[in-house]
Design a protein around this motif. Structure first.
Motif, PDB file in Angstrom:
ATOM      1  N   ILE A 203      62.996  45.071  21.895  1.00  0.00           N
ATOM      2  CA  ILE A 203      63.716  44.281  22.973  1.00  0.00           C
ATOM      3  C   ILE A 203      63.088  45.086  23.735  1.00  0.00           C
ATOM      4  CG2 ILE A 203      66.072  44.879  23.872  1.00  0.00           C
ATOM      5  CD1 ILE A 203      67.053  44.531  21.424  1.00  0.00           C
ATOM      6  N   LEU A 204      62.911  46.719  24.186  1.00  0.00           N
ATOM      7  CA  LEU A 204      62.205  46.881  25.394  1.00  0.00           C
ATOM      8  C   LEU A 204      61.023  48.264  24.591  1.00  0.00           C
ATOM      9  CD1 LEU A 204      64.032  50.150  24.368  1.00  0.00           C
ATOM     10  CD2 LEU A 204      65.907  48.413  25.804  1.00  0.00           C
ATOM     11  N   LYS A 205      60.317  48.276  26.041  1.00  0.00           N
ATOM     12  CA  LYS A 205      59.081  49.400  25.925  1.00  0.00           C
ATOM     13  C   LYS A 205      59.526  50.710  25.963  1.00  0.00           C
ATOM     14  CE  LYS A 205      54.299  49.944  25.925  1.00  0.00           C
ATOM     15  NZ  LYS A 205      53.382  49.977  26.756  1.00  0.00           N
ATOM     16  N   VAL A 206      59.797  52.444  25.423  1.00  0.00           N
ATOM     17  CA  VAL A 206      59.850  53.190  25.867  1.00  0.00           C
ATOM     18  C   VAL A 206      58.444  54.325  26.361  1.00  0.00           C
ATOM     19  CG1 VAL A 206      61.140  55.633  26.523  1.00  0.00           C
ATOM     20  CG2 VAL A 206      62.108  53.225  24.594  1.00  0.00           C
ATOM     21  N   SER A 207      58.092  54.744  27.660  1.00  0.00           N
ATOM     22  CA  SER A 207      56.850  55.085  27.617  1.00  0.00           C
ATOM     23  C   SER A 207      56.963  56.554  28.791  1.00  0.00           C
ATOM     24  CB  SER A 207      56.080  54.155  28.008  1.00  0.00           C
ATOM     25  OG  SER A 207      55.993  53.606  29.483  1.00  0.00           O
ATOM     26  N   ARG A 208      56.256  56.957  28.995  1.00  0.00           N
ATOM     27  CA  ARG A 208      56.713  57.995  30.425  1.00  0.00           C
ATOM     28  C   ARG A 208      56.847  56.862  31.429  1.00  0.00           C
ATOM     29  NH1 ARG A 208      52.095  62.232  29.824  1.00  0.00           N
ATOM     30  NH2 ARG A 208      51.162  60.905  28.578  1.00  0.00           N
ATOM     31  N   LYS A 209      56.344  56.213  31.882  1.00  0.00           N
ATOM     32  CA  LYS A 209      56.543  55.714  32.817  1.00  0.00           C
ATOM     33  C   LYS A 209      57.698  55.146  32.813  1.00  0.00           C
ATOM     34  CE  LYS A 209      51.591  53.579  33.453  1.00  0.00           C
ATOM     35  NZ  LYS A 209      51.511  52.044  33.151  1.00  0.00           N
ATOM     36  N   GLY A 210      58.554  54.970  31.665  1.00  0.00           N
ATOM     37  CA  GLY A 210      59.949  53.887  32.305  1.00  0.00           C
ATOM     38  C   GLY A 210      60.365  53.217  31.406  1.00  0.00           C
ATOM     39  N   ILE A 211      61.293  53.059  30.784  1.00  0.00           N
ATOM     40  CA  ILE A 211      61.571  52.030  29.897  1.00  0.00           C
ATOM     41  C   ILE A 211      61.735  50.584  30.851  1.00  0.00           C
ATOM     42  CG2 ILE A 211      63.349  50.807  28.909  1.00  0.00           C
ATOM     43  CD1 ILE A 211      65.001  54.361  29.974  1.00  0.00           C
ATOM     44  N   LYS A 212      61.144  49.643  29.772  1.00  0.00           N
ATOM     45  CA  LYS A 212      60.781  48.218  30.431  1.00  0.00           C
ATOM     46  C   LYS A 212      61.018  47.337  28.983  1.00  0.00           C
ATOM     47  CE  LYS A 212      56.134  45.435  30.817  1.00  0.00           C
ATOM     48  NZ  LYS A 212      56.908  44.983  31.571  1.00  0.00           N
ATOM     49  N   ILE A 213      62.051  46.730  30.310  1.00  0.00           N
ATOM     50  CA  ILE A 213      62.647  45.947  28.990  1.00  0.00           C
ATOM     51  C   ILE A 213      62.058  44.269  28.797  1.00  0.00           C
ATOM     52  CG2 ILE A 213      64.585  43.791  28.997  1.00  0.00           C
ATOM     53  CD1 ILE A 213      66.219  45.624  31.119  1.00  0.00           C
ATOM     54  N   LEU A 214      61.606  44.065  27.244  1.00  0.00           N
ATOM     55  CA  LEU A 214      60.426  43.409  26.940  1.00  0.00           C
ATOM     56  C   LEU A 214      61.549  41.746  27.044  1.00  0.00           C
ATOM     57  CD1 LEU A 214      58.571  45.494  24.629  1.00  0.00           C
ATOM     58  CD2 LEU A 214      57.518  44.258  26.658  1.00  0.00           C
ATOM     59  N   ASP A 215      62.459  41.975  26.220  1.00  0.00           N
ATOM     60  CA  ASP A 215      63.721  40.985  25.845  1.00  0.00           C
ATOM     61  C   ASP A 215      64.654  40.566  26.542  1.00  0.00           C
ATOM     62  OD1 ASP A 215      64.641  38.291  24.483  1.00  0.00           O
ATOM     63  OD2 ASP A 215      63.496  39.086  22.790  1.00  0.00           O
ATOM     64  N   LYS A 216      64.488  40.296  27.761  1.00  0.00           N
ATOM     65  CA  LYS A 216      66.284  40.507  28.235  1.00  0.00           C
ATOM     66  C   LYS A 216      67.334  39.683  27.274  1.00  0.00           C
ATOM     67  CE  LYS A 216      66.790  40.961  33.752  1.00  0.00           C
ATOM     68  NZ  LYS A 216      65.589  40.772  34.748  1.00  0.00           N
ATOM     69  N   GLU A 217      66.879  38.053  27.514  1.00  0.00           N
ATOM     70  CA  GLU A 217      67.575  37.824  26.461  1.00  0.00           C
ATOM     71  C   GLU A 217      68.506  38.582  25.227  1.00  0.00           C
ATOM     72  OE1 GLU A 217      66.684  33.582  25.085  1.00  0.00           O
ATOM     73  OE2 GLU A 217      68.144  33.458  24.266  1.00  0.00           O
ATOM     74  N   LYS A 218      67.541  39.004  24.136  1.00  0.00           N
ATOM     75  CA  LYS A 218      67.982  39.645  23.338  1.00  0.00           C
ATOM     76  C   LYS A 218      69.139  41.164  23.404  1.00  0.00           C
ATOM     77  CE  LYS A 218      65.390  40.600  19.199  1.00  0.00           C
ATOM     78  NZ  LYS A 218      64.932  40.879  18.108  1.00  0.00           N
ATOM     79  N   LEU A 219      68.365  41.812  24.384  1.00  0.00           N
ATOM     80  CA  LEU A 219      69.620  43.156  25.606  1.00  0.00           C
ATOM     81  C   LEU A 219      71.133  42.146  26.060  1.00  0.00           C
ATOM     82  CD1 LEU A 219      69.288  46.334  26.074  1.00  0.00           C
ATOM     83  CD2 LEU A 219      68.185  45.113  28.473  1.00  0.00           C
ATOM     84  N   GLY A 220      70.532  41.411  26.614  1.00  0.00           N
ATOM     85  CA  GLY A 220      71.882  40.360  26.856  1.00  0.00           C
ATOM     86  C   GLY A 220      72.981  40.125  25.996  1.00  0.00           C
TER      87      GLY A 220
END
Lengths: 226, 226
Positions: A203-220
């Motif tokens: 659903i998302l990718k956690v890195s040092r830059k921050g939290i990137k949402i990959l799948d907005k629909e699934k998160l929704g």
């Protein structure tokens, strides 16, 4: 205040039209335009009574703060929002403390407490507006309370991330896990674990830059689901 | 309503003196004395808008209820207290649901929503009273929120037990662990564990008859301490 400021203030205050000329002049005379930098504190809990805040631009965060530094965000104020809790000394019975920070560069008008108090007492429409706005903040705070007490953490975190992405206007959320925990009244470890779970789900990718949402629909779906 | 009821109502409503004769008559005509048994539901969340409640005698509990039956007590209403949230359809912006139960045999006057709405719009002092009472309930709810979010469970439980002993006017609290957990927005297991801890400390005695407070001072220190 300049003529331009008075004009702007008249657009921001929903009760402006119900004021008579003397009241309008008094409000204009006792209001002040202030600019706050990102992260700056505007209102600082107990004993602070700076006045009624009308947001011209930017974004303010209103939150509770515990003695040991735990925070819970109650609501945010953006363009045209009014905050009365920063003038709680003129509202009977308000006995809790709130804190207000600027989340980005923010312009506000601040109406002096004495002036606001006087026109609220004279003008029934200002009093009626006051009831409406306090009821609105009460409802917003109760919504937060329901979230915290009743909603499962995965849902709450999903909703928080989507809301934050919306506010930051980006798919990447730059808050730390610690900060997210603070906003949500939770602990860093709990948030990190749940983010890892979302990340494993793609659903998302956690890195040092921050939290990137990959799948907005699934998160929704997480946020809406039963 | 009988003359006696109208007289009693006039004592219960703080804004009565500010009403004119026509308004007084209208309120008296559209108010009703109701008696509720212990445990009876008075107001039932969403969609319910029974009217403004003025408590004549007894005790009401106002609480939030989650979809899966979890409860959190927000405040209690006793003699002379007024509840406007049971008339939330006439207050703009109130968007949360509350439930009201009688905790013992309770007599209330209920003022019809239409009547209350009309006099609040006509009479600035009724509107001002409305702002005061909503601010008061807002503060009470925020106090509960602070307790739940920020205070450690031992303190919260100690305060709850002392308060309950006070309400029941007895050193023995007859609530089940499940009920206490419900009141506090916690889980039964957590409450039972903490009660066992207090019991080991000689602060109270847990038996089938209930929870007997043995050392009020020690329990009080738990509630007050840092």
């Amino acid at each position: 205040m300049t003529f331009k400021d008075t004009k702007k203030l008249s657009e921001l205050l929903p009760f402006w039209k119900s004021l008579n000329e003397a009241e309008k002049n008094e409000v204009a005379e006792h209001s002040e335009l202030k600019i706050y930098k990102k992260g700056e504190k505007i209102h600082n809990g107990s004993g602070d009574c700076i006045g009624v805040i009308a947001v011209k631009s930017g974004r303010l965060r209103v939150y509770m703060l515990s003695e040991d530094g735990k925070e819970v965000t109650l609501f945010r104020l953006v363009n045209k929002d009014i905050c009365l809790l920063s003038a709680s000394c003129v509202i009977n019975n308000i006995s809790f403390d709130i804190h207000v920070d600027a989340e980005c560069s923010t312009e506000v008008y601040i109406i002096s407490v004495a002036t606001y108090d006087r026109i609220a007492k004279e003008n029934p429409q200002v009093m009626s507006f006051m009831t409406d706005i306090i009821s609105l903040r009460f409802s917003e705070a109760m919504w937060v309370m329901e979230q915290i007490l009743f909603m499962k953490l995965d849902k709450r975190l999903a909703m928080f991330l989507l809301n934050q992405a919306n506010l930051e206007n980006s798919d990447t959320i730059t808050l730390t896990h610690e900060q997210i925990a603070g906003h949500m009244g939770s602990a860093r470890e709990v948030i990190s674990r749940m983010l890892k779970y979302f990340s494993n789900e793609g659903i998302l990718k956690v890195s040092r830059k921050g939290i990137k949402i990959l799948d907005k629909e699934k998160l929704g779906n997480r946020g809406d689901g039963p």
